[in-house]
Write a protein that holds these residues in place. Structure first.
Motif, PDB file in Angstrom:
ATOM      1  N   ARG A 113       0.920  -1.125  -0.077  1.00  0.00           N
ATOM      2  CA  ARG A 113      -0.123   0.027  -0.095  1.00  0.00           C
ATOM      3  C   ARG A 113       0.913   1.170   0.000  1.00  0.00           C
ATOM      4  NH1 ARG A 113      -4.843  -0.650  -1.672  1.00  0.00           N
ATOM      5  NH2 ARG A 113      -5.358   1.087  -0.595  1.00  0.00           N
ATOM      6  N   GLY A 114       0.557   2.121  -0.707  1.00  0.00           N
ATOM      7  CA  GLY A 114       1.230   3.400  -0.911  1.00  0.00           C
ATOM      8  C   GLY A 114       0.740   4.303  -0.053  1.00  0.00           C
ATOM      9  N   LEU A 115       1.463   5.170   0.703  1.00  0.00           N
ATOM     10  CA  LEU A 115       0.972   6.273   1.646  1.00  0.00           C
ATOM     11  C   LEU A 115       1.633   7.649   0.949  1.00  0.00           C
ATOM     12  CD1 LEU A 115       1.450   4.993   5.268  1.00  0.00           C
ATOM     13  CD2 LEU A 115      -0.650   5.135   3.779  1.00  0.00           C
ATOM     14  N   ARG A 116       0.551   8.620   1.152  1.00  0.00           N
ATOM     15  CA  ARG A 116       0.969   9.959   0.547  1.00  0.00           C
ATOM     16  C   ARG A 116       1.212  10.860   1.907  1.00  0.00           C
ATOM     17  NH1 ARG A 116      -3.460  10.865  -3.421  1.00  0.00           N
ATOM     18  NH2 ARG A 116      -4.729   9.946  -1.616  1.00  0.00           N
ATOM     19  N   ALA A 117       0.214  10.741   3.008  1.00  0.00           N
ATOM     20  CA  ALA A 117      -0.023  11.680   3.916  1.00  0.00           C
ATOM     21  C   ALA A 117      -0.383  10.933   5.000  1.00  0.00           C
ATOM     22  CB  ALA A 117      -0.744  12.773   3.308  1.00  0.00           C
ATOM     23  N   VAL A 118      -0.429  11.498   6.225  1.00  0.00           N
ATOM     24  CA  VAL A 118      -0.946  10.902   7.365  1.00  0.00           C
ATOM     25  C   VAL A 118      -2.194  10.480   7.242  1.00  0.00           C
ATOM     26  CG1 VAL A 118      -1.473  11.438  10.015  1.00  0.00           C
ATOM     27  CG2 VAL A 118       0.730  12.293   8.700  1.00  0.00           C
ATOM     28  N   ALA A 119      -3.121  11.212   6.638  1.00  0.00           N
ATOM     29  CA  ALA A 119      -4.715  10.912   6.189  1.00  0.00           C
ATOM     30  C   ALA A 119      -4.584   9.654   5.732  1.00  0.00           C
ATOM     31  CB  ALA A 119      -5.312  12.309   5.617  1.00  0.00           C
ATOM     32  N   ASP A 120      -3.959   9.432   4.716  1.00  0.00           N
ATOM     33  CA  ASP A 120      -3.987   8.054   4.065  1.00  0.00           C
ATOM     34  C   ASP A 120      -3.848   6.858   5.314  1.00  0.00           C
ATOM     35  OD1 ASP A 120      -4.078   9.149   1.652  1.00  0.00           O
ATOM     36  OD2 ASP A 120      -2.131   8.820   1.029  1.00  0.00           O
ATOM     37  N   PHE A 121      -2.817   7.008   6.167  1.00  0.00           N
ATOM     38  CA  PHE A 121      -2.491   6.054   7.053  1.00  0.00           C
ATOM     39  C   PHE A 121      -3.565   5.624   8.031  1.00  0.00           C
ATOM     40  CE2 PHE A 121      -1.334   4.473  11.038  1.00  0.00           C
ATOM     41  CZ  PHE A 121      -0.380   3.292  10.911  1.00  0.00           C
ATOM     42  N   GLU A 122      -4.712   6.754   8.213  1.00  0.00           N
ATOM     43  CA  GLU A 122      -5.792   6.254   9.402  1.00  0.00           C
ATOM     44  C   GLU A 122      -6.547   5.058   8.574  1.00  0.00           C
ATOM     45  OE1 GLU A 122      -9.415   8.201  11.404  1.00  0.00           O
ATOM     46  OE2 GLU A 122      -7.460   9.444  11.261  1.00  0.00           O
ATOM     47  N   TYR A 123      -7.103   5.428   7.545  1.00  0.00           N
ATOM     48  CA  TYR A 123      -8.058   4.399   6.450  1.00  0.00           C
ATOM     49  C   TYR A 123      -7.178   3.206   6.431  1.00  0.00           C
ATOM     50  CZ  TYR A 123      -9.873   2.273   2.549  1.00  0.00           C
ATOM     51  OH  TYR A 123     -10.587   1.415   1.664  1.00  0.00           O
ATOM     52  N   GLU A 124      -5.771   3.179   5.976  1.00  0.00           N
ATOM     53  CA  GLU A 124      -5.256   1.989   5.609  1.00  0.00           C
ATOM     54  C   GLU A 124      -5.135   1.247   6.946  1.00  0.00           C
ATOM     55  OE1 GLU A 124      -4.219   1.084   2.678  1.00  0.00           O
ATOM     56  OE2 GLU A 124      -4.608   2.825   1.402  1.00  0.00           O
ATOM     57  N   TYR A 125      -4.584   1.897   7.770  1.00  0.00           N
ATOM     58  CA  TYR A 125      -4.675   1.136   9.453  1.00  0.00           C
ATOM     59  C   TYR A 125      -5.805   0.328   9.592  1.00  0.00           C
ATOM     60  CZ  TYR A 125      -3.866   0.342  14.231  1.00  0.00           C
ATOM     61  OH  TYR A 125      -3.684  -0.255  15.655  1.00  0.00           O
ATOM     62  N   GLN A 126      -6.957   0.807   9.277  1.00  0.00           N
ATOM     63  CA  GLN A 126      -8.391   0.309   9.398  1.00  0.00           C
ATOM     64  C   GLN A 126      -8.350  -0.944   8.734  1.00  0.00           C
ATOM     65  OE1 GLN A 126     -10.979   3.383   9.010  1.00  0.00           O
ATOM     66  NE2 GLN A 126     -11.338   3.435  11.489  1.00  0.00           N
ATOM     67  N   MET A 127      -8.056  -0.773   7.417  1.00  0.00           N
ATOM     68  CA  MET A 127      -8.243  -1.961   6.499  1.00  0.00           C
ATOM     69  C   MET A 127      -6.967  -3.260   6.823  1.00  0.00           C
ATOM     70  SD  MET A 127      -7.637  -2.002   2.379  1.00  0.00           S
ATOM     71  CE  MET A 127      -7.946  -0.427   1.835  1.00  0.00           C
ATOM     72  N   VAL A 128      -5.887  -2.744   7.095  1.00  0.00           N
ATOM     73  CA  VAL A 128      -5.188  -3.734   7.717  1.00  0.00           C
ATOM     74  C   VAL A 128      -5.718  -4.664   8.631  1.00  0.00           C
ATOM     75  CG1 VAL A 128      -2.848  -4.385   8.654  1.00  0.00           C
ATOM     76  CG2 VAL A 128      -2.782  -2.855   6.882  1.00  0.00           C
ATOM     77  N   GLY A 129      -6.143  -4.073   9.588  1.00  0.00           N
ATOM     78  CA  GLY A 129      -6.774  -4.494  10.832  1.00  0.00           C
ATOM     79  C   GLY A 129      -7.741  -5.769  10.316  1.00  0.00           C
ATOM     80  N   MET A 130      -8.731  -5.216   9.382  1.00  0.00           N
ATOM     81  CA  MET A 130     -10.109  -6.208   9.015  1.00  0.00           C
ATOM     82  C   MET A 130      -9.392  -7.151   8.032  1.00  0.00           C
ATOM     83  SD  MET A 130     -12.537  -4.496  10.093  1.00  0.00           S
ATOM     84  CE  MET A 130     -13.765  -5.168   9.190  1.00  0.00           C
TER      85      MET A 130
END
Length: 164
Positions: free
Chosen positions: A92-109
């Motif tokens: 997963r590519g991240l551009r900014a901190v805002a991306d991380f919050e969504y990506e973090y939830q997706m990884v958990g699921m």
């Protein structure tokens, strides 16, 4: 063989995507670029156009790196797509901190669905962190120059799309 999956809508593929693909390819023996059919996003380019664009941009990269890069369209769950293509790693590519919050939830699921598939995050290089396909399309639609954000081939596709 270590197989990685880099999913996205790629509407269109940008230099930011290509940066992540290039770096992800060095981590695996085979990289699958998963082009999502995400109907909720209402892509500007058809699935066939997006797949063709990604294939064309990745062909040169695959040739220069020697890494097998394949493009795979999918509409199912990301974790199911990973299983379908034999991936043990999701990139997963991240551009900014805002991306991380969504990506973090997706990884958990995804970990709840299948904890044998790992997810790695790659930060976009500084010069690519602001690039977003949505913004590239908006700039192009309003007759702005997007050549700093996409390859010449993608720039031509955008110019052609908005010339209509």
């Amino acid at each position: 063989m270590r197989v990685g999956l880099y999913p996205g809508t790629f509407d269109p593929i940008t230099l930011g995507h290509i940066d992540i693909i290039t770096r992800a390819a060095s981590m695996v023996d085979k990289l699958v670029i998963g082009v999502a059919i995400n109907r909720d996003k209402g892509p500007m380019f058809t699935l066939e156009e997006r797949v063709a664009m990604v294939e064309a941009e990745c062909a040169v990269l695959a040739e220069t790196t020697g890494i097998e890069i394949v493009v795979h369209a999918f509409e199912n769950l990301l974790i199911h797509c990973a299983k379908d293509v034999g991936a043990s790693l999701i990139v997963r590519g991240l551009r900014a901190v805002a991306d991380f919050e969504y990506e973090y939830q997706m990884v958990g699921m995804n970990r709840q669905l299948d904890n044998s598939i790992e997810t790695v995050f790659l930060m976009a290089e500084a010069q690519h962190q602001a690039i977003a396909s949505k913004l590239v399309k908006e700039i192009a639609r309003l007759d702005g120059d997007v050549s700093k954000f996409v390859t010449p081939r993608i720039n031509e596709a955008l110019l052609a799309r908005f010339a209509k």
